[in-house]
Design a protein around this motif. Structure first.
Motif, PDB file in Angstrom:
ATOM      1  N   VAL A  79     -22.613 -32.114  38.202  1.00  0.00           N
ATOM      2  CA  VAL A  79     -23.833 -32.785  37.764  1.00  0.00           C
ATOM      3  C   VAL A  79     -23.624 -34.296  37.886  1.00  0.00           C
ATOM      4  O   VAL A  79     -22.714 -34.854  37.278  1.00  0.00           O
ATOM      5  CB  VAL A  79     -24.197 -32.405  36.308  1.00  0.00           C
ATOM      6  CG1 VAL A  79     -25.414 -33.191  35.843  1.00  0.00           C
ATOM      7  CG2 VAL A  79     -24.434 -30.914  36.193  1.00  0.00           C
ATOM      8  N   LEU A  80     -24.474 -34.938  38.689  1.00  0.00           N
ATOM      9  CA  LEU A  80     -24.380 -36.385  38.861  1.00  0.00           C
ATOM     10  C   LEU A  80     -25.199 -37.137  37.818  1.00  0.00           C
ATOM     11  O   LEU A  80     -24.800 -38.201  37.358  1.00  0.00           O
ATOM     12  CB  LEU A  80     -24.864 -36.793  40.253  1.00  0.00           C
ATOM     13  CG  LEU A  80     -24.054 -36.302  41.434  1.00  0.00           C
ATOM     14  CD1 LEU A  80     -24.683 -36.788  42.729  1.00  0.00           C
ATOM     15  CD2 LEU A  80     -22.619 -36.769  41.339  1.00  0.00           C
ATOM     16  N   GLU A  81     -26.353 -36.583  37.469  1.00  0.00           N
ATOM     17  CA  GLU A  81     -27.261 -37.281  36.558  1.00  0.00           C
ATOM     18  C   GLU A  81     -28.200 -36.286  35.903  1.00  0.00           C
ATOM     19  O   GLU A  81     -28.507 -35.240  36.473  1.00  0.00           O
ATOM     20  CB  GLU A  81     -28.070 -38.316  37.349  1.00  0.00           C
ATOM     21  CG  GLU A  81     -28.797 -39.321  36.510  1.00  0.00           C
ATOM     22  CD  GLU A  81     -27.880 -40.265  35.760  1.00  0.00           C
ATOM     23  OE1 GLU A  81     -28.075 -40.392  34.537  1.00  0.00           O
ATOM     24  OE2 GLU A  81     -26.980 -40.852  36.364  1.00  0.00           O
ATOM     25  N   ARG A  82     -28.666 -36.619  34.696  1.00  0.00           N
ATOM     26  CA  ARG A  82     -29.633 -35.808  33.947  1.00  0.00           C
ATOM     27  C   ARG A  82     -30.880 -36.647  33.687  1.00  0.00           C
ATOM     28  O   ARG A  82     -30.768 -37.834  33.393  1.00  0.00           O
ATOM     29  CB  ARG A  82     -29.076 -35.389  32.590  1.00  0.00           C
ATOM     30  CG  ARG A  82     -27.924 -34.469  32.657  1.00  0.00           C
ATOM     31  CD  ARG A  82     -27.383 -34.192  31.249  1.00  0.00           C
ATOM     32  NE  ARG A  82     -26.282 -33.269  31.304  1.00  0.00           N
ATOM     33  CZ  ARG A  82     -26.409 -31.955  31.185  1.00  0.00           C
ATOM     34  NH1 ARG A  82     -27.583 -31.422  30.957  1.00  0.00           N
ATOM     35  NH2 ARG A  82     -25.351 -31.174  31.281  1.00  0.00           N
ATOM     36  N   PHE A  83     -32.037 -36.002  33.772  1.00  0.00           N
ATOM     37  CA  PHE A  83     -33.300 -36.674  33.504  1.00  0.00           C
ATOM     38  C   PHE A  83     -34.147 -35.786  32.607  1.00  0.00           C
ATOM     39  O   PHE A  83     -34.251 -34.587  32.856  1.00  0.00           O
ATOM     40  CB  PHE A  83     -34.063 -36.937  34.815  1.00  0.00           C
ATOM     41  CG  PHE A  83     -33.356 -37.889  35.730  1.00  0.00           C
ATOM     42  CD1 PHE A  83     -33.586 -39.246  35.660  1.00  0.00           C
ATOM     43  CD2 PHE A  83     -32.446 -37.422  36.675  1.00  0.00           C
ATOM     44  CE1 PHE A  83     -32.935 -40.123  36.506  1.00  0.00           C
ATOM     45  CE2 PHE A  83     -31.786 -38.291  37.516  1.00  0.00           C
ATOM     46  CZ  PHE A  83     -32.030 -39.651  37.441  1.00  0.00           C
ATOM     47  N   PRO A  84     -34.763 -36.345  31.559  1.00  0.00           N
ATOM     48  CA  PRO A  84     -35.600 -35.529  30.680  1.00  0.00           C
ATOM     49  C   PRO A  84     -36.808 -34.986  31.449  1.00  0.00           C
ATOM     50  O   PRO A  84     -37.343 -35.653  32.332  1.00  0.00           O
ATOM     51  CB  PRO A  84     -36.032 -36.494  29.583  1.00  0.00           C
ATOM     52  CG  PRO A  84     -35.784 -37.855  30.108  1.00  0.00           C
ATOM     53  CD  PRO A  84     -34.720 -37.739  31.155  1.00  0.00           C
ATOM     54  N   ALA A  85     -37.219 -33.786  31.095  1.00  0.00           N
ATOM     55  CA  ALA A  85     -38.335 -33.143  31.794  1.00  0.00           C
ATOM     56  C   ALA A  85     -39.674 -33.762  31.434  1.00  0.00           C
ATOM     57  O   ALA A  85     -40.646 -33.578  32.148  1.00  0.00           O
ATOM     58  CB  ALA A  85     -38.343 -31.649  31.499  1.00  0.00           C
ATOM     59  N   GLY A  86     -39.760 -34.512  30.365  1.00  0.00           N
ATOM     60  CA  GLY A  86     -41.032 -35.066  29.910  1.00  0.00           C
ATOM     61  C   GLY A  86     -41.383 -36.409  30.508  1.00  0.00           C
ATOM     62  O   GLY A  86     -41.903 -37.262  29.804  1.00  0.00           O
ATOM     63  N   SER A  87     -41.138 -36.631  31.773  1.00  0.00           N
ATOM     64  CA  SER A  87     -41.476 -37.898  32.412  1.00  0.00           C
ATOM     65  C   SER A  87     -42.991 -38.057  32.497  1.00  0.00           C
ATOM     66  O   SER A  87     -43.722 -37.069  32.513  1.00  0.00           O
ATOM     67  CB  SER A  87     -40.890 -37.960  33.820  1.00  0.00           C
ATOM     68  OG  SER A  87     -39.496 -37.920  33.756  1.00  0.00           O
ATOM     69  N   GLU A 138     -32.343 -24.841  28.911  1.00  0.00           N
ATOM     70  CA  GLU A 138     -31.807 -25.000  27.557  1.00  0.00           C
ATOM     71  C   GLU A 138     -31.942 -26.435  27.049  1.00  0.00           C
ATOM     72  O   GLU A 138     -32.264 -26.656  25.888  1.00  0.00           O
ATOM     73  CB  GLU A 138     -30.352 -24.551  27.497  1.00  0.00           C
ATOM     74  CG  GLU A 138     -30.181 -23.057  27.586  1.00  0.00           C
ATOM     75  CD  GLU A 138     -28.738 -22.633  27.394  1.00  0.00           C
ATOM     76  OE1 GLU A 138     -27.961 -23.369  26.760  1.00  0.00           O
ATOM     77  OE2 GLU A 138     -28.394 -21.556  27.896  1.00  0.00           O
ATOM     78  N   SER A 139     -31.701 -27.410  27.912  1.00  0.00           N
ATOM     79  CA  SER A 139     -31.779 -28.812  27.486  1.00  0.00           C
ATOM     80  C   SER A 139     -33.117 -29.452  27.862  1.00  0.00           C
ATOM     81  O   SER A 139     -33.343 -30.622  27.551  1.00  0.00           O
ATOM     82  CB  SER A 139     -30.635 -29.621  28.097  1.00  0.00           C
ATOM     83  OG  SER A 139     -30.786 -29.710  29.504  1.00  0.00           O
ATOM     84  N   ASP A 140     -34.002 -28.708  28.523  1.00  0.00           N
ATOM     85  CA  ASP A 140     -35.302 -29.206  28.978  1.00  0.00           C
ATOM     86  C   ASP A 140     -35.134 -30.496  29.785  1.00  0.00           C
ATOM     87  O   ASP A 140     -35.745 -31.525  29.506  1.00  0.00           O
ATOM     88  CB  ASP A 140     -36.245 -29.426  27.799  1.00  0.00           C
ATOM     89  CG  ASP A 140     -37.690 -29.622  28.245  1.00  0.00           C
ATOM     90  OD1 ASP A 140     -38.061 -29.035  29.276  1.00  0.00           O
ATOM     91  OD2 ASP A 140     -38.424 -30.363  27.568  1.00  0.00           O
ATOM     92  N   SER A 141     -34.240 -30.421  30.785  1.00  0.00           N
ATOM     93  CA  SER A 141     -33.990 -31.581  31.625  1.00  0.00           C
ATOM     94  C   SER A 141     -33.744 -31.150  33.065  1.00  0.00           C
ATOM     95  O   SER A 141     -33.430 -30.000  33.338  1.00  0.00           O
ATOM     96  CB  SER A 141     -32.800 -32.385  31.098  1.00  0.00           C
ATOM     97  OG  SER A 141     -31.644 -31.597  31.070  1.00  0.00           O
ATOM     98  N   PHE A 142     -33.938 -32.113  33.956  1.00  0.00           N
ATOM     99  CA  PHE A 142     -33.643 -31.901  35.363  1.00  0.00           C
ATOM    100  C   PHE A 142     -32.254 -32.449  35.646  1.00  0.00           C
ATOM    101  O   PHE A 142     -31.904 -33.533  35.185  1.00  0.00           O
ATOM    102  CB  PHE A 142     -34.664 -32.608  36.257  1.00  0.00           C
ATOM    103  CG  PHE A 142     -36.025 -31.994  36.194  1.00  0.00           C
ATOM    104  CD1 PHE A 142     -36.290 -30.816  36.858  1.00  0.00           C
ATOM    105  CD2 PHE A 142     -37.047 -32.587  35.471  1.00  0.00           C
ATOM    106  CE1 PHE A 142     -37.541 -30.236  36.806  1.00  0.00           C
ATOM    107  CE2 PHE A 142     -38.296 -32.028  35.409  1.00  0.00           C
ATOM    108  CZ  PHE A 142     -38.551 -30.845  36.071  1.00  0.00           C
ATOM    109  N   LEU A 143     -31.475 -31.699  36.401  1.00  0.00           N
ATOM    110  CA  LEU A 143     -30.132 -32.101  36.766  1.00  0.00           C
ATOM    111  C   LEU A 143     -30.069 -32.364  38.265  1.00  0.00           C
ATOM    112  O   LEU A 143     -30.584 -31.582  39.051  1.00  0.00           O
ATOM    113  CB  LEU A 143     -29.126 -30.994  36.428  1.00  0.00           C
ATOM    114  CG  LEU A 143     -29.168 -30.407  35.026  1.00  0.00           C
ATOM    115  CD1 LEU A 143     -28.145 -29.284  34.911  1.00  0.00           C
ATOM    116  CD2 LEU A 143     -28.949 -31.467  33.978  1.00  0.00           C
TER     117      LEU A 143
END
Length: 55
Positions: A5-13, A41-46
């Motif tokens: 995983v290089l980066e995580r971004f919240p799904a609520g953009s 599970e974390s509601d994020s884009f990886l």
């Protein structure tokens, strides 16, 4: 194959904003084999870098 995983971004953009896709596109332009996946599970884009096992 192993993934990192290089980066995580919240799904609520905000609507019309795709920061994970933009980050991935920049890494692809550098020649890195990345993909964007959803972590429910974390509601994020990886942004994931796919690596061969021998790397």
């Amino acid at each position: 194959m192993v993934a990192k995983v290089l980066e995580r971004f919240p799904a609520g953009s905000p609507r019309g904003s795709w920061p994970a896709e933009e980050y991935a596109a920049a890494r692809r332009a550098e020649g890195r084999p990345v993909t964007v996946v959803m972590d429910l599970e974390s509601d994020s884009f990886l942004v994931v870098l796919e690596k061969r096992g021998e790397d």
